[in-house]
Design a protein around this motif. Structure first.
Motif, mmCIF file in Angstrom:
data_model
loop_
_atom_site.group_PDB
_atom_site.id
_atom_site.type_symbol
_atom_site.label_atom_id
_atom_site.label_comp_id
_atom_site.label_asym_id
_atom_site.label_seq_id
_atom_site.Cartn_x
_atom_site.Cartn_y
_atom_site.Cartn_z
ATOM 1 N N LYS A 135 -13.288 102.358 106.828
ATOM 2 C CA LYS A 135 -13.363 101.021 107.307
ATOM 3 C C LYS A 135 -14.834 100.505 108.311
ATOM 4 C CE LYS A 135 -9.122 101.778 109.896
ATOM 5 N NZ LYS A 135 -8.467 101.077 111.878
ATOM 6 N N GLU A 136 -15.657 101.307 107.949
ATOM 7 C CA GLU A 136 -16.727 100.801 108.682
ATOM 8 C C GLU A 136 -17.934 100.074 107.592
ATOM 9 O OE1 GLU A 136 -18.197 104.345 110.978
ATOM 10 O OE2 GLU A 136 -16.984 103.551 112.198
ATOM 11 N N THR A 139 -16.798 96.819 105.925
ATOM 12 C CA THR A 139 -17.387 95.779 106.097
ATOM 13 C C THR A 139 -18.907 96.059 106.277
ATOM 14 O OG1 THR A 139 -15.762 96.056 108.214
ATOM 15 C CG2 THR A 139 -17.947 94.609 108.665
ATOM 16 N N TRP A 140 -19.944 97.004 106.263
ATOM 17 C CA TRP A 140 -21.304 97.232 105.898
ATOM 18 C C TRP A 140 -21.587 96.498 104.566
ATOM 19 C CZ3 TRP A 140 -23.696 99.895 101.354
ATOM 20 C CH2 TRP A 140 -25.266 99.845 101.738
ATOM 21 N N HIS A 160 -11.691 95.894 101.805
ATOM 22 C CA HIS A 160 -11.790 95.980 103.149
ATOM 23 C C HIS A 160 -10.584 95.401 103.879
ATOM 24 C CE1 HIS A 160 -12.646 93.534 107.325
ATOM 25 N NE2 HIS A 160 -14.268 94.515 106.858
ATOM 26 N N HIS A 164 -8.528 98.596 106.699
ATOM 27 C CA HIS A 164 -8.121 97.655 108.266
ATOM 28 C C HIS A 164 -6.439 97.298 108.676
ATOM 29 C CE1 HIS A 164 -12.775 97.105 108.221
ATOM 30 N NE2 HIS A 164 -12.740 96.934 109.120
ATOM 31 N N TRP A 189 -7.435 87.196 110.669
ATOM 32 C CA TRP A 189 -8.580 87.626 110.703
ATOM 33 C C TRP A 189 -9.324 88.848 111.616
ATOM 34 C CZ3 TRP A 189 -12.845 86.902 106.047
ATOM 35 C CH2 TRP A 189 -12.347 87.652 105.071
ATOM 36 N N GLU A 192 -14.564 90.733 113.308
ATOM 37 C CA GLU A 192 -15.211 91.482 112.274
ATOM 38 C C GLU A 192 -15.393 90.984 111.071
ATOM 39 O OE1 GLU A 192 -16.032 95.932 112.003
ATOM 40 O OE2 GLU A 192 -14.546 95.589 111.655
ATOM 41 N N ALA A 193 -14.324 90.526 110.732
ATOM 42 C CA ALA A 193 -13.941 90.052 109.483
ATOM 43 C C ALA A 193 -14.774 88.804 109.297
ATOM 44 C CB ALA A 193 -12.652 90.515 108.969
ATOM 45 N N ASN A 196 -18.393 88.786 109.370
ATOM 46 C CA ASN A 196 -19.941 89.669 107.779
ATOM 47 C C ASN A 196 -18.691 88.082 106.480
ATOM 48 O OD1 ASN A 196 -19.891 91.916 107.853
ATOM 49 N ND2 ASN A 196 -18.633 92.218 109.344
#
Length: 229
Positions: A135-136, A139-140, A160, A164, A189, A192-193, A196
């Motif tokens: 997950k992390e 996102t990165w 992604h 999630h 969403w 966090e999404a 990004n």
């Protein structure tokens, strides 16, 4: 445990160092110390000031964060990287290594410049679900994909969202992909999404918000699902 890490230069060699390791003996540590496992960084164990540490040989390599610095990731690069990462995890199971013993971060995945293949770090004392680590990482990657490459956008977004999903785990991921679900609306969403996506749009791309189905990325994602079983 939260790993304490740094990169260490010793003579002509470079090591990825994880310090303050719990003093426990595991069969996985013995497995890593006495076997060369393809795609994993070679590990050594030592003690300094009474504290245990592991160090991983990474001479001539660059961690993923540095390797991609200033670069945009194409769809082909994204697919190749994750396919090889999961292939390494699958092969490691032959040595009875746990999925949640891998330490997967942009700083602990190393790339060999010659063949651009990834090498992973396995931490025997680590216990963090691989799904959470992915997950992390997914996102990165969102702010690093080439927004002008439709394959990169679909792959990055699909992976992604897949990571999630509340029901995502490595036993069910293949069956989820077989259903070919539509991706959720933007309004659903996580914050966090959204954050990004805004970062990506600032780079000049709006294509990510228009993605609503897996399309081309389903082939890549299905391949990943197969490797994970």
């Amino acid at each position: 445990m939260q790993p304490v890490t740094k990169e260490l230069q010793s003579m002509e060699d470079t090591y990825f160092l994880i310090e303050s390791i719990p003093e426990e003996q595991t069969f996985e540590e013995e497995m890593l110390l006495h076997n060369s496992i393809d795609g994993l960084l070679p590990m050594e164990t030592g003690w300094h000031s009474g504290m245990k540490f592991h160090r991983y040989q990474c001479t001539g390599m660059m961690n993923l964060s540095r390797f991609l610095q200033g670069k945009e990731v194409s769809g082909e690069q994204f697919e190749t990287l994750f396919t090889e990462v999961f292939e390494r995890i699958r092969r490691a199971k032959e040595f009875f290594l746990r999925e949640d013993g891998f330490y997967i971060t942009p700083e602990s995945i190393y790339i060999h410049p010659a063949d651009r293949k990834p090498y992973l770090c396995y931490l025997p004392e680590y216990h963090k679900p691989l799904v959470d680590q992915m997950k992390e990482l997914s996102t990165w990657f969102l702010s690093r994909i080439d927004v002008n490459d439709s394959t990169a956008v679909y792959d990055g977004y699909a992976f992604h969202v897949l990571c999630h999903k509340e029901t995502c785990n490595f036993d069910t991921i293949s069956s989820v992909l077989e259903e070919r679900p539509s991706l959720p609306e933007v309004t659903m969403w996580e914050e966090e999404a959204e954050d990004n996506c805004e970062k990506i749009e600032k780079k000049g791309g709006t294509f990510l918000r228009k993605a609503s189905v897996f399309i081309g990325s389903i082939v890549f994602a299905a391949g990943v699902g197969t490797l994970l079983l």
